[in-house]
Write a protein that holds these residues in place. Sequence first.
Motif, PDB file in Angstrom:
ATOM      1  N   GLU A 110       0.850  -1.190   0.000  1.00  0.00           N
ATOM      2  CA  GLU A 110       0.000   0.000   0.000  1.00  0.00           C
ATOM      3  C   GLU A 110       0.879   1.231   0.000  1.00  0.00           C
ATOM      4  N   GLY A 168      -2.946   3.622  -1.960  1.00  0.00           N
ATOM      5  CA  GLY A 168      -3.031   2.930  -3.238  1.00  0.00           C
ATOM      6  C   GLY A 168      -3.238   1.437  -3.078  1.00  0.00           C
ATOM      7  N   LEU A 169      -3.437   0.758  -4.193  1.00  0.00           N
ATOM      8  CA  LEU A 169      -3.693  -0.675  -4.175  1.00  0.00           C
ATOM      9  C   LEU A 169      -2.507  -1.455  -3.625  1.00  0.00           C
ATOM     10  N   ARG A 193     -10.035  -7.085  -6.708  1.00  0.00           N
ATOM     11  CA  ARG A 193      -9.589  -5.788  -6.224  1.00  0.00           C
ATOM     12  C   ARG A 193     -10.755  -4.844  -6.007  1.00  0.00           C
ATOM     13  N   TYR A 194     -10.464  -3.783  -5.255  1.00  0.00           N
ATOM     14  CA  TYR A 194     -11.391  -2.665  -5.160  1.00  0.00           C
ATOM     15  C   TYR A 194     -10.590  -1.384  -5.068  1.00  0.00           C
ATOM     16  N   ARG A 195     -11.186  -0.309  -5.477  1.00  0.00           N
ATOM     17  CA  ARG A 195     -10.609   1.027  -5.342  1.00  0.00           C
ATOM     18  C   ARG A 195     -11.760   2.013  -5.238  1.00  0.00           C
ATOM     19  N   ASP A 230     -12.318   6.218  -4.853  1.00  0.00           N
ATOM     20  CA  ASP A 230     -11.688   7.533  -4.899  1.00  0.00           C
ATOM     21  C   ASP A 230     -12.642   8.576  -4.331  1.00  0.00           C
ATOM     22  N   GLY A 287      -7.622   8.113  -2.557  1.00  0.00           N
ATOM     23  CA  GLY A 287      -8.256   6.823  -2.735  1.00  0.00           C
ATOM     24  C   GLY A 287      -7.781   5.794  -1.747  1.00  0.00           C
ATOM     25  N   GLY A 322      -7.772   1.307  -1.464  1.00  0.00           N
ATOM     26  CA  GLY A 322      -7.987   0.123  -2.279  1.00  0.00           C
ATOM     27  C   GLY A 322      -7.161  -1.052  -1.813  1.00  0.00           C
ATOM     28  N   GLN A 323      -7.463  -2.173  -2.399  1.00  0.00           N
ATOM     29  CA  GLN A 323      -6.735  -3.404  -2.131  1.00  0.00           C
ATOM     30  C   GLN A 323      -6.850  -4.267  -3.371  1.00  0.00           C
TER      31      GLN A 323
END
Length: 82
Positions: free
Chosen positions: A2, A7-8, A63-65, A67, A77, A79-80
Motif C-alpha cells: 500500500e 493505493g492498491l 480488487r477494489y478502489r 476515490d 483513494g 484500495g486493495q
Amino acid sequence: MEDKNGGLVSDKTTANLTKQPHVRIDFDDIDDTPKVFVDGVEQQEVHHIELGWDEEDICLNNRYRIDFMDSVGRLHGIGQGK
C-alpha cells in the motif's frame, strides 16, 4: 504494497501484514450516489468506485478502489488488490 496515499496493495506478503479498512457500500437505486462507509464512517464526495472479483478464477485480479475528493478538490483513494 500500500502506498502512502492508500493505493492498491500489490504484494501479497505485505497485504497480510497491513490492516485493511472495513468497507461497506450501500445503494438503493442506480441513479443515486452510493453511500460509502470506511471503518463505520460515511465518506463524503465519493468520486469513483471500482470493484472486480471472480471467486472461481484465482488468476483474476480481485480488487477494489474507491476515490474521494477532499474539500480543496484533491483526489484521494483507498484500495486493495491481488
